[in-house]
Scaffold this motif. Structure first.
Motif, PDB file in Angstrom:
ATOM      1  N   LEU A 113       0.833  -1.195   0.000  1.00  0.00           N
ATOM      2  CA  LEU A 113       0.000   0.000   0.000  1.00  0.00           C
ATOM      3  C   LEU A 113       0.873   1.253   0.000  1.00  0.00           C
ATOM      4  CD1 LEU A 113      -2.825  -0.767   2.601  1.00  0.00           C
ATOM      5  CD2 LEU A 113      -3.182  -0.197   0.200  1.00  0.00           C
ATOM      6  N   HIS A 114       0.723   2.077  -1.039  1.00  0.00           N
ATOM      7  CA  HIS A 114       1.433   3.351  -1.123  1.00  0.00           C
ATOM      8  C   HIS A 114       0.453   4.490  -0.893  1.00  0.00           C
ATOM      9  CE1 HIS A 114       5.406   2.147  -2.894  1.00  0.00           C
ATOM     10  NE2 HIS A 114       4.707   1.052  -3.153  1.00  0.00           N
TER      11      HIS A 114
ATOM     12  N   GLY B 121      -3.533   2.201  11.533  1.00  0.00           N
ATOM     13  CA  GLY B 121      -2.663   1.742  10.447  1.00  0.00           C
ATOM     14  C   GLY B 121      -1.284   1.376  10.947  1.00  0.00           C
ATOM     15  N   ARG B 122      -0.552   0.676  10.092  1.00  0.00           N
ATOM     16  CA  ARG B 122       0.835   0.322  10.399  1.00  0.00           C
ATOM     17  C   ARG B 122       1.696   0.744   9.215  1.00  0.00           C
ATOM     18  NH1 ARG B 122       4.105  -4.502  10.504  1.00  0.00           N
ATOM     19  NH2 ARG B 122       2.420  -5.685   9.522  1.00  0.00           N
ATOM     20  N   TRP B 123       2.652   1.625   9.483  1.00  0.00           N
ATOM     21  CA  TRP B 123       3.525   2.176   8.455  1.00  0.00           C
ATOM     22  C   TRP B 123       4.869   1.455   8.444  1.00  0.00           C
ATOM     23  CZ3 TRP B 123      -0.316   4.990  10.502  1.00  0.00           C
ATOM     24  CH2 TRP B 123      -0.955   5.978   9.731  1.00  0.00           C
ATOM     25  N   ALA B 124       5.395   1.239   7.258  1.00  0.00           N
ATOM     26  CA  ALA B 124       6.744   0.697   7.130  1.00  0.00           C
ATOM     27  C   ALA B 124       7.751   1.761   7.556  1.00  0.00           C
ATOM     28  CB  ALA B 124       6.998   0.276   5.685  1.00  0.00           C
ATOM     29  N   PRO B 125       8.969   1.374   7.955  1.00  0.00           N
ATOM     30  CA  PRO B 125       9.998   2.374   8.283  1.00  0.00           C
ATOM     31  C   PRO B 125      10.205   3.341   7.126  1.00  0.00           C
ATOM     32  CG  PRO B 125      10.714   0.163   8.914  1.00  0.00           C
ATOM     33  CD  PRO B 125       9.443  -0.012   8.141  1.00  0.00           C
TER      34      PRO B 125
ATOM     35  N   SER C 134       8.439  -1.081  12.117  1.00  0.00           N
ATOM     36  CA  SER C 134       7.277  -0.319  11.661  1.00  0.00           C
ATOM     37  C   SER C 134       6.671   0.437  12.838  1.00  0.00           C
ATOM     38  CB  SER C 134       6.232  -1.257  11.052  1.00  0.00           C
ATOM     39  OG  SER C 134       5.721  -2.147  12.039  1.00  0.00           O
ATOM     40  N   ILE C 135       5.739   1.332  12.547  1.00  0.00           N
ATOM     41  CA  ILE C 135       5.008   2.040  13.600  1.00  0.00           C
ATOM     42  C   ILE C 135       3.521   1.850  13.382  1.00  0.00           C
ATOM     43  CG2 ILE C 135       6.774   3.757  14.125  1.00  0.00           C
ATOM     44  CD1 ILE C 135       5.212   5.737  12.363  1.00  0.00           C
ATOM     45  N   ARG C 136       2.793   1.741  14.479  1.00  0.00           N
ATOM     46  CA  ARG C 136       1.355   1.516  14.446  1.00  0.00           C
ATOM     47  C   ARG C 136       0.688   2.670  15.171  1.00  0.00           C
ATOM     48  NH1 ARG C 136      -2.402  -0.601  17.998  1.00  0.00           N
ATOM     49  NH2 ARG C 136      -4.109  -1.826  17.093  1.00  0.00           N
TER      50      ARG C 136
ATOM     51  N   PRO D 230       5.278   6.940   0.801  1.00  0.00           N
ATOM     52  CA  PRO D 230       5.263   6.130   2.026  1.00  0.00           C
ATOM     53  C   PRO D 230       4.478   4.841   1.842  1.00  0.00           C
ATOM     54  CG  PRO D 230       4.826   8.427   2.534  1.00  0.00           C
ATOM     55  CD  PRO D 230       4.808   8.316   1.040  1.00  0.00           C
ATOM     56  N   VAL D 231       4.928   3.800   2.534  1.00  0.00           N
ATOM     57  CA  VAL D 231       4.309   2.474   2.443  1.00  0.00           C
ATOM     58  C   VAL D 231       3.570   2.162   3.738  1.00  0.00           C
ATOM     59  CG1 VAL D 231       4.760  -0.009   2.266  1.00  0.00           C
ATOM     60  CG2 VAL D 231       6.002   1.598   0.796  1.00  0.00           C
ATOM     61  N   MET D 232       2.321   1.739   3.621  1.00  0.00           N
ATOM     62  CA  MET D 232       1.542   1.259   4.761  1.00  0.00           C
ATOM     63  C   MET D 232       1.481  -0.268   4.673  1.00  0.00           C
ATOM     64  SD  MET D 232      -1.559   4.022   5.094  1.00  0.00           S
ATOM     65  CE  MET D 232      -1.942   3.470   6.753  1.00  0.00           C
ATOM     66  N   LEU D 233       1.830  -0.921   5.758  1.00  0.00           N
ATOM     67  CA  LEU D 233       1.850  -2.383   5.767  1.00  0.00           C
ATOM     68  C   LEU D 233       0.464  -2.975   5.968  1.00  0.00           C
ATOM     69  CD1 LEU D 233       5.088  -2.898   7.884  1.00  0.00           C
ATOM     70  CD2 LEU D 233       4.851  -2.931   5.395  1.00  0.00           C
TER      71      LEU D 233
END
Length: 452
Positions: free
Chosen positions: A277-278, A324-328, A298-300, A340-343
């Motif tokens: 997911l971008h 949501g959870r974001w990639a580093p 990652s951060i949630r 940015p990428v969302m996991l």
């Protein structure tokens, strides 16, 4: 449906849409520096506009002791207070820009997955921008406008008490067939598969849970699809791994993809060809609020959205209610995109209720779309044939609002369902911070009954 499609296509897919889509395809190659510069510029301009033209935001900034020059970039945006759905309801017309043309605005309704009715204004340009973002996602998978497709939707385009096929409707101007979730039942699955095999539908779109339901019923009946779609694109809810597996088993040659979006036109993230997911950075800025570092780096946290599409009625630092959870930040996606990428996106899980007719109803957001006196609502089923609607009402809620909800449930869901009401101060939350809009407490053996 075709008449509606003709009118809607003129709004969605006109000149503004075509110009936006062409631009969005170019901007996919932006570097991180270009993305940062664009978003900082848009945020600064949006905040200045909001201060000068929108009474609600001017008041909010004055209360916080902020002037537009304090907010120059994405980091500074956190100085502004978060906008909640309740704030939007309370502000009403104070969120509309004073220089906005009323002729260019449409009244929209949404309740999302939380059962909270919400009304807001949206410009035609914002709707076209949103559809351009969605079509950029589809273009990544080789889809083009004009492709014949099937849309699995929540609204009952076919009367729920209809006894004979067809269980679908045609939208000819958009080259689309509409299949409502209420019609995806075991006795109708053979008719539905005959429809799906009747011509080449290039792709399917809609709620993943509805496509999964069709796949499950067809598999249980031992039915195969002779003409599978090339792509299935989901939205409005998460596509879970168990759903992906069963759908992929039913249509093994089909590519599955999904996106995260909001009816409010203020947030969107879409999968790339590698199924990551971008964030659609040209359309919005998505913040991770109250971030929790995860073991994998990652951060949630809460998804808070600022939309660039509709300055006439903007959502700035809008609490989506989702987690949501974001990639580093250092993550480099193999597709080459620098956005940015969302996991994952959490908080969009729902159960279903079982109607006396045997239908499994997984979404009830349309029941609450015009229930503006309902602050929050949850539909709970403990026994077959009846449900309880838990309601957190606003001060103006009364007997007419309860009658309205009864009528909507009878019209959209089932006229045979017994409806009870429970009035509460607050709906119980899940660990993600949201509550489920639909919650089934039926015993496991009753929940797995085959629909009739």
């Amino acid at each position: 449906c075709s008449l509606w499609g003709l009118r809607e296509a003129r709004v969605r897919f006109g000149r503004s849409f075509r110009e936006r889509l062409a631009w969005l395809i170019e901007t996919e190659a932006w570097s991180r520096e270009e993305i940062a510069a664009y978003q900082d510029e848009r945020i600064g301009a949006l905040v200045r506009h909001a201060y000068e033209q929108i009474p609600y935001y001017r008041g909010a900034m004055e209360t916080a002791g902020i002037v537009p020059s304090d907010i120059r970039n994405r980091t500074d945006l956190s100085l502004l207070p978060i906008l909640t759905k309740e704030d939007v309801r309370g502000a009403g017309d104070a969120l509309r820009a004073r220089n906005a043309s009323a002729r260019r605005l449409r009244l929209r309704h949404t309740s999302g997955t939380t059962g909270k009715g919400l009304q807001f204004l949206q410009s035609k340009d914002a709707l076209a921008f949103q559809w351009a973002v969605w079509w950029r996602h589809r273009n990544r998978f080789g889809l083009r406008q004009g492709d014949w497709h099937v849309n699995f939707l929540g609204q009952p385009a076919v009367p729920v008490d209809q006894r004979r096929p067809p269980w679908w409707r045609w939208n000819l101007p958009m080259h689309q067939v509409l299949v409502p979730m209420q019609q995806i039942t075991a006795p109708k699955v053979r008719d539905l598969l005959r429809l799906l095999d009747s011509r080449e539908f290039v792709y399917w779109s809609g709620y993943p849970s509805f496509v999964h339901r069709l796949s499950h019923l067809a598999g249980a009946a031992g039915l195969d699809l002779r003409r599978p779609p090339r792509v299935i694109t989901g939205g409005a809810e998460a596509m879970y791994e168990f759903q992906r597996r069963e759908i992929a088993s039913f249509v093994p040659t089909t590519t599955l993809t999904t996106h995260y979006g909001l009816t409010e036109s203020c947030g969107n993230a879409a999968e790339c060809e590698l199924h990551r997911l971008h964030v659609d950075v040209e359309f919005c800025f998505l913040e991770c609020v109250d971030p929790e570092p995860q073991p994998d780096g990652s951060i949630r946290g809460r998804i808070v959205a600022t939309g660039f599409a509709c300055p006439e009625f903007p959502f700035i630092r809008y609490d989506t209610g989702d987690i949501g959870r974001w990639a580093p930040e250092s993550t480099a996606c193999g597709c080459g995109r620098q956005s940015p990428v969302m996991l994952s996106v959490e908080g969009r899980t729902e159960d279903y209720i079982l109607t006396p007719e045997g239908r499994r109803i997984m979404r009830l957001d349309y029941v609450f779309k015009d229930a503006v006196q309902v602050k929050e609502a949850q539909v709970v089923q403990e026994r077959l044939g009846e449900v309880t609607i838990r309601v957190v009402g606003r001060p103006g809620y009364g007997a007419e609002d309860e009658r309205h909800l009864r009528r909507e449930m009878a019209h959209w869901v089932s006229s045979q369902l017994e409806i009870h009401f429970e009035y509460v101060e607050e709906i119980e939350r899940e660990t993600s911070g949201k509550f489920r809009a639909v919650r089934s407490l039926l015993p496991a053996d009753e929940r797995t009954r085959v629909a009739v």
